[in-house]
Motif scaffolding. Structure first.
Motif, mmCIF file in Angstrom:
data_model
loop_
_atom_site.group_PDB
_atom_site.id
_atom_site.type_symbol
_atom_site.label_atom_id
_atom_site.label_comp_id
_atom_site.label_asym_id
_atom_site.label_seq_id
_atom_site.Cartn_x
_atom_site.Cartn_y
_atom_site.Cartn_z
ATOM 1 N N PHE A 41 0.830 -1.211 0.000
ATOM 2 C CA PHE A 41 0.000 0.000 0.000
ATOM 3 C C PHE A 41 0.863 1.259 0.000
ATOM 4 O O PHE A 41 0.549 2.239 -0.671
ATOM 5 N N LEU A 42 1.960 1.224 0.756
ATOM 6 C CA LEU A 42 2.855 2.386 0.784
ATOM 7 C C LEU A 42 3.452 2.642 -0.594
ATOM 8 O O LEU A 42 3.531 3.785 -1.048
ATOM 9 N N LYS A 43 3.842 1.557 -1.278
ATOM 10 C CA LYS A 43 4.389 1.714 -2.629
ATOM 11 C C LYS A 43 3.354 2.320 -3.553
ATOM 12 O O LYS A 43 3.660 3.193 -4.375
ATOM 13 N N MET A 44 2.112 1.849 -3.425
ATOM 14 C CA MET A 44 1.039 2.391 -4.249
ATOM 15 C C MET A 44 0.860 3.890 -3.981
ATOM 16 O O MET A 44 0.755 4.687 -4.910
ATOM 17 N N LEU A 45 0.898 4.273 -2.697
ATOM 18 C CA LEU A 45 0.744 5.682 -2.334
ATOM 19 C C LEU A 45 1.859 6.541 -2.920
ATOM 20 O O LEU A 45 1.620 7.659 -3.392
ATOM 21 N N ILE A 46 3.085 6.011 -2.885
ATOM 22 C CA ILE A 46 4.214 6.765 -3.442
ATOM 23 C C ILE A 46 4.013 6.971 -4.945
ATOM 24 O O ILE A 46 4.148 8.073 -5.469
ATOM 25 N N VAL A 48 1.163 6.922 -6.569
ATOM 26 C CA VAL A 48 0.032 7.837 -6.763
ATOM 27 C C VAL A 48 0.475 9.283 -6.604
ATOM 28 O O VAL A 48 0.152 10.144 -7.430
ATOM 29 N N SER A 49 1.278 9.560 -5.551
ATOM 30 C CA SER A 49 1.617 10.967 -5.312
ATOM 31 C C SER A 49 2.506 11.535 -6.416
ATOM 32 O O SER A 49 2.397 12.714 -6.744
ATOM 33 N N PHE A 50 3.355 10.680 -7.026
ATOM 34 C CA PHE A 50 4.169 11.173 -8.148
ATOM 35 C C PHE A 50 3.324 11.359 -9.413
ATOM 36 O O PHE A 50 3.406 12.387 -10.076
ATOM 37 N N LEU A 52 0.110 11.789 -9.794
ATOM 38 C CA LEU A 52 -0.856 12.888 -9.732
ATOM 39 C C LEU A 52 -0.172 14.243 -9.824
ATOM 40 O O LEU A 52 -0.773 15.229 -10.206
ATOM 41 N N TYR A 53 1.112 14.277 -9.472
ATOM 42 C CA TYR A 53 1.860 15.517 -9.681
ATOM 43 C C TYR A 53 2.148 15.703 -11.177
ATOM 44 O O TYR A 53 2.010 16.788 -11.721
ATOM 45 N N MET A 84 -5.442 7.829 -10.797
ATOM 46 C CA MET A 84 -6.353 7.234 -9.825
ATOM 47 C C MET A 84 -6.981 8.396 -9.083
ATOM 48 O O MET A 84 -6.285 9.312 -8.651
ATOM 49 N N MET A 85 -8.289 8.420 -9.016
ATOM 50 C CA MET A 85 -8.941 9.446 -8.210
ATOM 51 C C MET A 85 -10.277 8.922 -7.735
ATOM 52 O O MET A 85 -10.907 8.108 -8.398
ATOM 53 N N THR A 121 -2.502 0.675 -8.856
ATOM 54 C CA THR A 121 -2.780 -0.316 -7.809
ATOM 55 C C THR A 121 -1.978 -1.602 -8.036
ATOM 56 O O THR A 121 -2.099 -2.547 -7.258
ATOM 57 N N ASN B 35 -0.103 15.366 -2.122
ATOM 58 C CA ASN B 35 -0.816 14.231 -2.728
ATOM 59 C C ASN B 35 -0.734 13.008 -1.832
ATOM 60 O O ASN B 35 -1.719 12.311 -1.609
ATOM 61 N N PHE B 39 -3.997 11.111 -0.066
ATOM 62 C CA PHE B 39 -4.390 9.727 -0.330
ATOM 63 C C PHE B 39 -4.161 8.826 0.877
ATOM 64 O O PHE B 39 -4.929 7.902 1.124
#
Lengths: 160, 173
Positions: A41-46, A48-50, A52-53, A84-85, A121, B35, B39
């Motif tokens: 999940f942490l990898k997915m979050l990382i 996602v944050s890149f 979406l930037y 992903m949103m 994901t 971000n 999330f």
């Protein structure tokens, strides 16, 4: 959203009334499972944050808004697959696109791939389904999304 | 928790990147940090509750019950149950994966869990209502009536394709 807390609390309460030890065991299982999947999940979050930037909402609006042709269709399928949103952001965005005159077909391409194709994901899905199934499932989802997109295009009289 | 070296490296690099960005005011870094927080918060809201429900499911629901409704002999009803269960799923597909995984280990067949995952992506009730209000009922109905049959057909096909010797990993995720 609050409904899930109410349901969880009620289920826990009922479970405790029936069998305290079983409930304890359930919470241990929950904790262990959550801890095991946490790195994914942490990898997915990382990711996602890149992403979406790099691909912000304004960029989606700009690309889809300017090109309602085949290029726009390709863009909508690609943006939907790589980003992903949550629905409460995605659909108001789709509403803005409709007002801007973007075809329903391109909106369908974006929203359907957004829902079904999950490149971000991947770290989580891979842990549960394995690499091969994850890739197969996502390819099939992309194919289904493309079919749905064309059916929407036909129904709204945007193709042919 | 099985923290592999590679994971530790990724997480410490990312954390340092966020810390340094915050410190020197590096704008892209700050946007990425925001971000991440946004999330992370939405997941912290959903995951603990979802996993407690999964835990309760694991201890209370008998294997025979899952086999009866989602197993080899569940027939067409299994698909209908899978779609009903999917429509009540909250969050996103990332919540559907652990649920599908638990269902599988309690005896659900592959075609059912693929249908469940696909339907959880497509027909979650709150999301669908939101879609109707922004894109209209016609759009939503066409989308549902096109995608759901395709999900079921492709799930059955994928079930056949991977064959019976394929095993989902059992590392207790």
């Amino acid at each position: 959203m609050y409904l899930i807390y109410i349901i969880t609390a009620l289920s826990l309460l009922i479970s405790i009334i029936f069998d305290f030890n079983k409930t304890k065991q359930a919470i241990q299982i929950a904790f262990k499972k959550l801890l095991n999947i946490l790195p994914a999940f942490l990898k997915m979050l990382i990711l996602v944050s890149f992403i979406l930037y790099l691909v912000p909402d304004q960029m989606v609006v700009k690309y889809l808004g300017q090109n309602s042709d085949l290029y726009g269709l390709f863009a909508s399928l690609s943006f939907g697959s790589i980003t992903m949103m949550p629905g409460f952001i995605a659909f108001p965005l789709a509403g803005i696109l409709v007002d801007k005159g973007v075809s329903y077909m391109n909106i369908a391409g974006f929203s359907t791939t957004l829902m079904m194709v999950g490149i971000l994901t991947y770290p989580v899905e891979k842990k549960y389904l394995g690499r091969r199934l994850t890739i197969l499932r996502n390819l099939i989802s992309l194919a289904i999304a493309i079919i749905v997109t064309f059916v929407i295009g036909l129904s709204f009289g945007e193709v042919f | 928790m099985k923290f592999k070296i590679q994971n530790i490296l990724i997480f410490s690099l990312f954390t340092s990147f966020l810390l340094i960005s915050t410190f020197i005011g590096y704008n892209p870094g700050l946007a990425i940090r925001d971000n991440f927080i946004q999330f992370a918060v939405s997941m912290v809201k959903i995951l603990p509750a979802a996993f407690i429900l999964i835990g309760l499911f694991e201890v209370w629901i008998k294997r025979e019950t899952v086999e009866k409704h989602f197993g080899e002999d569940s027939g067409i009803k299994g698909f209908i149950w899978a779609m009903i269960l999917a429509s009540t799923t909250v969050g996103g597909t990332y919540v559907a994966f652990p649920i599908a995984y638990s269902l599988y280990h309690k005896g659900a067949r592959y075609s059912i869990i693929f249908t469940y995952i696909g339907a959880a992506a497509l027909v979650r009730i709150p999301m669908t209502l939101f879609e109707v209000s922004f894109l209209g009922i016609k759009f939503t109905l066409i989308r549902l009536f096109t995608s759901l049959p395709l999900i079921i057909i492709s799930s059955i096909w994928l079930d056949k394709l991977i064959g019976s010797d394929y095993e989902l990993n059992s590392d207790d995720f």
